[in-house]
Write a protein that holds these residues in place. Sequence first.
Motif, PDB file in Angstrom:
ATOM      1  N   LEU A   1      18.277  46.927  34.952  1.00 34.90           N
ATOM      2  CA  LEU A   1      19.399  46.480  34.137  1.00 34.90           C
ATOM      3  C   LEU A   1      20.320  47.672  33.946  1.00 34.90           C
ATOM      4  O   LEU A   1      19.915  48.815  34.132  1.00 34.90           O
TER       5      LEU A   1
ATOM      6  N   ASP B   1      26.272  34.369  29.936  1.00 36.81           N
ATOM      7  CA  ASP B   1      26.987  34.848  31.110  1.00 36.81           C
ATOM      8  C   ASP B   1      28.448  34.420  31.045  1.00 36.81           C
ATOM      9  O   ASP B   1      28.887  33.837  30.060  1.00 36.81           O
TER      10      ASP B   1
ATOM     11  N   SER C   1      25.459  38.435  32.116  1.00 36.58           N
ATOM     12  CA  SER C   1      25.887  38.525  33.517  1.00 36.58           C
ATOM     13  C   SER C   1      27.372  38.189  33.586  1.00 36.58           C
ATOM     14  O   SER C   1      27.774  37.070  33.270  1.00 36.58           O
ATOM     15  N   TYR C   2      28.135  39.180  33.977  1.00 36.03           N
ATOM     16  CA  TYR C   2      29.576  39.024  34.152  1.00 36.03           C
ATOM     17  C   TYR C   2      29.948  39.614  35.506  1.00 36.03           C
ATOM     18  O   TYR C   2      29.083  40.043  36.259  1.00 36.03           O
TER      19      TYR C   2
ATOM     20  N   GLU D   1      21.363  38.135  40.708  1.00 39.02           N
ATOM     21  CA  GLU D   1      19.963  38.321  40.312  1.00 39.02           C
ATOM     22  C   GLU D   1      19.575  37.314  39.239  1.00 39.02           C
ATOM     23  O   GLU D   1      18.484  36.759  39.270  1.00 39.02           O
ATOM     24  N   GLY D   2      20.473  37.092  38.282  1.00 35.20           N
ATOM     25  CA  GLY D   2      20.196  36.127  37.222  1.00 35.20           C
ATOM     26  C   GLY D   2      19.970  34.728  37.757  1.00 35.20           C
ATOM     27  O   GLY D   2      19.108  33.994  37.276  1.00 35.20           O
ATOM     28  N   GLU D   3      20.737  34.360  38.782  1.00 33.74           N
ATOM     29  CA  GLU D   3      20.585  33.024  39.361  1.00 33.74           C
ATOM     30  C   GLU D   3      19.230  32.840  40.032  1.00 33.74           C
ATOM     31  O   GLU D   3      18.742  31.729  40.151  1.00 33.74           O
TER      32      GLU D   3
ATOM     33  N   ARG E   1      20.439  35.168  26.079  1.00 37.27           N
ATOM     34  CA  ARG E   1      20.944  35.168  27.449  1.00 37.27           C
ATOM     35  C   ARG E   1      22.295  34.463  27.480  1.00 37.27           C
ATOM     36  O   ARG E   1      22.444  33.364  26.960  1.00 37.27           O
TER      37      ARG E   1
ATOM     38  N   PHE F   1      23.329  44.585  31.161  1.00 34.21           N
ATOM     39  CA  PHE F   1      23.999  43.886  32.254  1.00 34.21           C
ATOM     40  C   PHE F   1      22.989  43.555  33.341  1.00 34.21           C
ATOM     41  O   PHE F   1      22.207  44.399  33.762  1.00 34.21           O
ATOM     42  N   LEU F   2      23.016  42.299  33.785  1.00 31.58           N
ATOM     43  CA  LEU F   2      22.214  41.845  34.910  1.00 31.58           C
ATOM     44  C   LEU F   2      23.187  41.191  35.884  1.00 31.58           C
ATOM     45  O   LEU F   2      23.916  40.282  35.496  1.00 31.58           O
ATOM     46  N   PRO F   3      23.248  41.654  37.139  1.00 24.66           N
ATOM     47  CA  PRO F   3      24.181  41.047  38.093  1.00 24.66           C
ATOM     48  C   PRO F   3      23.995  39.530  38.190  1.00 24.66           C
ATOM     49  O   PRO F   3      22.868  39.022  38.098  1.00 24.66           O
ATOM     50  N   ILE F   4      25.078  38.824  38.371  1.00 24.96           N
ATOM     51  CA  ILE F   4      25.077  37.357  38.412  1.00 24.96           C
ATOM     52  C   ILE F   4      24.081  36.831  39.437  1.00 24.96           C
ATOM     53  O   ILE F   4      23.300  35.922  39.147  1.00 24.96           O
TER      54      ILE F   4
END
Length: 175
Positions: A57, A81, A113-114, A140-142, A79, A135-138
């Motif tokens: 993260l 986004d 995630s943005y 990866e979150g998906e 959570r 921050f978690l990249p979009i």
Amino acid sequence: MCMKNVIKLLMFIGIFCSCSSPNVIENEPLQMRYLEEILMTNILNIETFDFPTGIELIDEQGKKINIDSVFIKPKLVMRFDYSCCEKCIETELENIYKIYGKRCSQFVVGIGSYENPRSLRLIKQKFRIEIPVYFLPIQEGEHIFPQALVKLHYPYLFIMNRNLKAKHIFIPMSE
């Protein structure tokens, strides 16, 4: 789940669905579908999901940190986004502040995630978010979060333990 709990759950759903008069349902089908979606997602996400170890993260200072170091102790995770309603985010933050008060940063973290970490920092400033937000990249979150939650587009809460197992997923009703 034992049969007694299944019967109670079905009774609850029946009571919930019968509370509205037919006129309300006819006049507001979108809101009813929304309520049904929230209810069903909460019911279906009683199960847990695991975070893979080794995920990095980005903290508020822009440093990459391992997710294991964030969850040394169990914490409540909010959570959200880029697709979440900003009013919903704001409402949930207010609820968290009411419950935890000044100690919220010890027990609650945000995972957002943005488009990039800078966009998340701007959201944190805009809402004066007092909890640590990572921050978690979009993309990866998906892949990490269950698809029912990814497609929901509302902020939600869960408890993450030190083994990176998410439990007690809750999608609040903010309207």
